[in-house]
Every structure is written in structure tokens, then in C-alpha cells.
Design an enzyme around this catalytic site. Structure first.
Site, PDB file in Angstrom:
ATOM      1  N   ASP A  94       5.646   4.755   5.325  1.00  0.00           N
ATOM      2  CA  ASP A  94       6.679   3.753   6.038  1.00  0.00           C
ATOM      3  C   ASP A  94       6.390   2.299   5.356  1.00  0.00           C
ATOM      4  O   ASP A  94       7.103   1.481   5.828  1.00  0.00           O
ATOM      5  CB  ASP A  94       6.282   3.378   7.290  1.00  0.00           C
ATOM      6  CG  ASP A  94       4.706   3.213   7.552  1.00  0.00           C
ATOM      7  OD1 ASP A  94       3.713   3.371   6.725  1.00  0.00           O
ATOM      8  OD2 ASP A  94       4.515   2.354   8.783  1.00  0.00           O
ATOM      9  N   HIS A  95       6.046   2.551   3.873  1.00  0.00           N
ATOM     10  CA  HIS A  95       6.104   1.068   3.287  1.00  0.00           C
ATOM     11  C   HIS A  95       6.715   1.511   2.007  1.00  0.00           C
ATOM     12  O   HIS A  95       7.051   0.409   1.074  1.00  0.00           O
ATOM     13  CB  HIS A  95       4.762   0.512   3.026  1.00  0.00           C
ATOM     14  CG  HIS A  95       3.896   0.049   4.327  1.00  0.00           C
ATOM     15  ND1 HIS A  95       4.131  -1.362   4.830  1.00  0.00           N
ATOM     16  CD2 HIS A  95       3.672   0.718   5.412  1.00  0.00           C
ATOM     17  CE1 HIS A  95       3.563  -1.438   5.937  1.00  0.00           C
ATOM     18  NE2 HIS A  95       3.259  -0.251   6.246  1.00  0.00           N
ATOM     19  N   HIS A 137       4.122  -4.724  10.690  1.00  0.00           N
ATOM     20  CA  HIS A 137       4.586  -3.960  12.138  1.00  0.00           C
ATOM     21  C   HIS A 137       4.778  -4.881  13.392  1.00  0.00           C
ATOM     22  O   HIS A 137       4.013  -5.593  13.319  1.00  0.00           O
ATOM     23  CB  HIS A 137       3.659  -2.768  12.718  1.00  0.00           C
ATOM     24  CG  HIS A 137       3.620  -1.614  11.727  1.00  0.00           C
ATOM     25  ND1 HIS A 137       4.570  -0.563  11.892  1.00  0.00           N
ATOM     26  CD2 HIS A 137       3.017  -1.509  10.457  1.00  0.00           C
ATOM     27  CE1 HIS A 137       4.501   0.289  10.855  1.00  0.00           C
ATOM     28  NE2 HIS A 137       3.277  -0.157   9.756  1.00  0.00           N
ATOM     29  N   HIS A 147       0.950  -1.229   0.120  1.00  0.00           N
ATOM     30  CA  HIS A 147       0.024  -0.060   0.102  1.00  0.00           C
ATOM     31  C   HIS A 147       0.765   1.021  -0.083  1.00  0.00           C
ATOM     32  O   HIS A 147       2.043   1.055   0.073  1.00  0.00           O
ATOM     33  CB  HIS A 147      -0.918   0.087   1.300  1.00  0.00           C
ATOM     34  CG  HIS A 147      -0.507   0.007   2.374  1.00  0.00           C
ATOM     35  ND1 HIS A 147       0.306  -0.857   3.175  1.00  0.00           N
ATOM     36  CD2 HIS A 147      -0.485   1.046   3.679  1.00  0.00           C
ATOM     37  CE1 HIS A 147       0.791  -0.591   4.292  1.00  0.00           C
ATOM     38  NE2 HIS A 147       0.209   0.602   4.614  1.00  0.00           N
ATOM     39  N   HIS A 205      -7.803  -0.618   5.554  1.00  0.00           N
ATOM     40  CA  HIS A 205      -6.753   0.162   5.990  1.00  0.00           C
ATOM     41  C   HIS A 205      -6.541   1.413   4.831  1.00  0.00           C
ATOM     42  O   HIS A 205      -6.341   2.372   5.230  1.00  0.00           O
ATOM     43  CB  HIS A 205      -5.380  -0.901   6.173  1.00  0.00           C
ATOM     44  CG  HIS A 205      -4.335  -0.088   6.587  1.00  0.00           C
ATOM     45  ND1 HIS A 205      -4.190   0.707   8.002  1.00  0.00           N
ATOM     46  CD2 HIS A 205      -3.225   0.611   6.189  1.00  0.00           C
ATOM     47  CE1 HIS A 205      -2.997   1.342   8.102  1.00  0.00           C
ATOM     48  NE2 HIS A 205      -2.273   1.111   6.943  1.00  0.00           N
ATOM     49  N   HIS A 220       1.311   3.991   1.879  1.00  0.00           N
ATOM     50  CA  HIS A 220       1.858   4.696   3.005  1.00  0.00           C
ATOM     51  C   HIS A 220       3.380   4.835   3.124  1.00  0.00           C
ATOM     52  O   HIS A 220       3.961   3.844   2.696  1.00  0.00           O
ATOM     53  CB  HIS A 220       1.461   3.948   4.517  1.00  0.00           C
ATOM     54  CG  HIS A 220      -0.172   4.247   4.786  1.00  0.00           C
ATOM     55  ND1 HIS A 220      -0.750   3.394   5.558  1.00  0.00           N
ATOM     56  CD2 HIS A 220      -0.948   5.272   4.250  1.00  0.00           C
ATOM     57  CE1 HIS A 220      -2.045   3.961   5.887  1.00  0.00           C
ATOM     58  NE2 HIS A 220      -2.069   4.980   4.764  1.00  0.00           N
ATOM     59  N   ASP A 257      -0.272  -3.722   6.250  1.00  0.00           N
ATOM     60  CA  ASP A 257      -0.896  -3.144   7.482  1.00  0.00           C
ATOM     61  C   ASP A 257      -2.500  -3.860   7.450  1.00  0.00           C
ATOM     62  O   ASP A 257      -3.289  -2.871   8.266  1.00  0.00           O
ATOM     63  CB  ASP A 257      -1.055  -1.754   7.433  1.00  0.00           C
ATOM     64  CG  ASP A 257       0.573  -1.246   7.836  1.00  0.00           C
ATOM     65  OD1 ASP A 257       1.349  -2.078   8.018  1.00  0.00           O
ATOM     66  OD2 ASP A 257       0.746  -0.129   7.778  1.00  0.00           O
TER      67      ASP A 257
HETATM   68 FE   LIG Z   1      -0.117   1.640   6.713  1.00  0.00          FE
END
Ligand SMILES: [Fe+2]
Length: 241
Positions: free
Chosen positions: A60-61, A171, A56, A114, A58, A133
Site C-alpha cells: 500500500d506504499h 494512514h 518502506h 514496522h 509494503h 508507517d
Molecule cells: Fe506499512
């Protein structure tokens, strides 16, 4: 079996996964949060990177995407509907399509909730799924863009996979997640045992990923929720846990 997986801990609690197909010698990374950690790992082990695979959009990915692509001339694989927010996608994938990673076939399963364009990569031969996530160990992602019903249905898709499927998630939230599940069932022997095991593993730098679907079905409240209303109740309570 032709897939090897290494886990790279990134940022504060993210997991990125380096995948290697022994047949084709393809190297990939799933959800590179940052350049440095992935680069250091790759320089030591493979010194190449063919594919960057995103679950996805985001930050942090996908944080390492552009620098990794630039250095290794990798191809970025992501959901076709998210190319407006994931830059330079080379291979656009859709629900139920197969992404061929050398000999390893990954089925793309769309699992919104998400985010609206969240996907997972599932290999039935290798018995692994990268859930980003959406599904965590004993927890699930927050609902940012989808509805509770969408997330409930996405988890239902994952629930229907074979019980021995390994879950590679995004995570390290497992201890907090188990504590949340235990708050509804404090004497649960399975969960209490898991909590102790995972706490001691983490102290010794042994990660809680991957998890096994069978364990998730046994203890993950979000998978045990029987209907969308029950799921919504748990998710809302977890948001402030
Ligand atoms: Fe995420």
C-alpha cells in the site's frame, strides 16, 4: 522555502504526497499506493513525475511504483537494503545520507520497527518529515519485522527533531489513535479538543495530516512512553484496541 506538498488520499485510508521543488521544478511522490489517483492528480497539475520515493516496501506504499515509472520515466528512490523487495530502484539510499530533491535536501533517517528497512525523509530547512508507517498522528505503526526496542529507538529519533516539524504520515488512523490515548486519560483537555477538531475536519474533507511534532509530544502515548517496556505495553494493547 522551496517545497510544496499536496496530499492525495489513496485506497481506503492511505496518504500519498506529491512534492514539488519550486527552484528545480522537480516533482516527486512519496509512497504512491496506487497508480490511478496519483496519475489523475499529476495529469491535472504537473504532467510529469521525476521521483518516486518509498518509505518502506509494503504494497500500500509502493503499489503505484511500476505503472508511474513506466508512464513518466521516473526514478525510484528507496532504502538500499530493500531492493530485493522493491523493484527497479534507481537511487539507493542509506541512513543519514542526503537525497537532493532539487534545492530541497532530504536527510534519510532509518527508522526500523514496522519493517526492518523503513526509512523517513527529513528536511530541516522545510521543517517536514515523511514518516510512512512509523509515526502516525497520536499513534505509531505495528511492529511487523523489528523489535519493540528498535521501534522505541526509531520514535526517539523523531522525537529529537525540532518541535515545529510537520509530520506527514501514511494512514488516516487519527480518530482511533486519539481514542486509544484517551482511554488512559479520559479527561485530557488537549486530546478531547483535538478529537473534536479532527472529527469535524474529516467531515469537511480536511485531512489530519500533517501533524506537528509539538502536538505529538503532548498527546501521543507512544512518544510519551519513558522506556521500551512501557512502549511495548502500549503497543500490545493498541494491537487489539
Ligand atoms: Fe506499512
Amino acid at each position: 522555502m522551496s517545497l510544496k506538498i499536496d496530499i492525495v488520499r489513496c485506497l481506503s485510508d492511505n496518504y500519498a504526497y506529491i512534492i514539488y521543488d519550486t527552484y528545480s521544478k522537480n516533482v516527486g511522490v512519496v509512497d504512491p499506493s496506487e497508480f490511478d489517483k496519483i496519475n489523475t492528480f499529476l495529469e491535472k497539475k504537473y504532467n510529469k513525475l521525476d521521483f518516486i520515493i518509498n518509505t518502506h516496501h509494503h504494497a500500500d506504499h509502493i503499489g503505484g511504483n511500476s505503472e508511474l515509472k513506466k508512464k513518466f520515466n521516473s526514478k525510484i528512490v528507496a532504502y538500499s537494503g530493500d531492493t530485493y523487495r522493491i523493484n527497479d530502484v534507481d537511487i539507493k539510499v542509506n541512513n543519514n545520507e542526503i537525497f537532493h530533491f532539487g534545492k530541497t535536501k532530504f536527510k534519510v533517517l532509518k527508522i526500523p520497527g514496522h519493517t526492518s528497512g523503513h526509512i523517513s525523509f527529513y528536511s530541516s530547512e522545510e521543517k517536514v518529515i515523511f514518516t510512512g508507517d512509523t509515526l502516525f498522528s497520536f499513534g505509531c505503526g505495528r511492529i511487523f519485522e523489528g523489535s519493540y526496542l528498535e521501534m522505541f529507538n526509531s520514535l526517539k529519533k523523531i522525537k529529537s527533531l525540532p518541535k515545529d516539524t510537520k509530520i506527514y504520515f501514511g494512514h488516516e488512523y487519527t480518530v482511533n489513535n486519539i481514542n486509544f490515548c484517551l482511554s488512559f486519560d479520559q479527561k485530557n483537555i488537549f486530546l478531547n479538543k483535538k478529537l473534536e477538531e479532527i472529527k469535524s475536519n474529516l467531515k469537511n474533507n480536511i485531512f489530519s495530516t500533517p501533524s506537528i511534532l509539538e502536538d505529538e509530544l503532548k498527546g501521543n502515548l507512544f512518544l510519551k512512553a519513558n522506556n521500551p517496556a512501557e512502549f511495548k505495553k502500549y503497543r500490545e494493547l493498541k494491537d487489539s484496541f
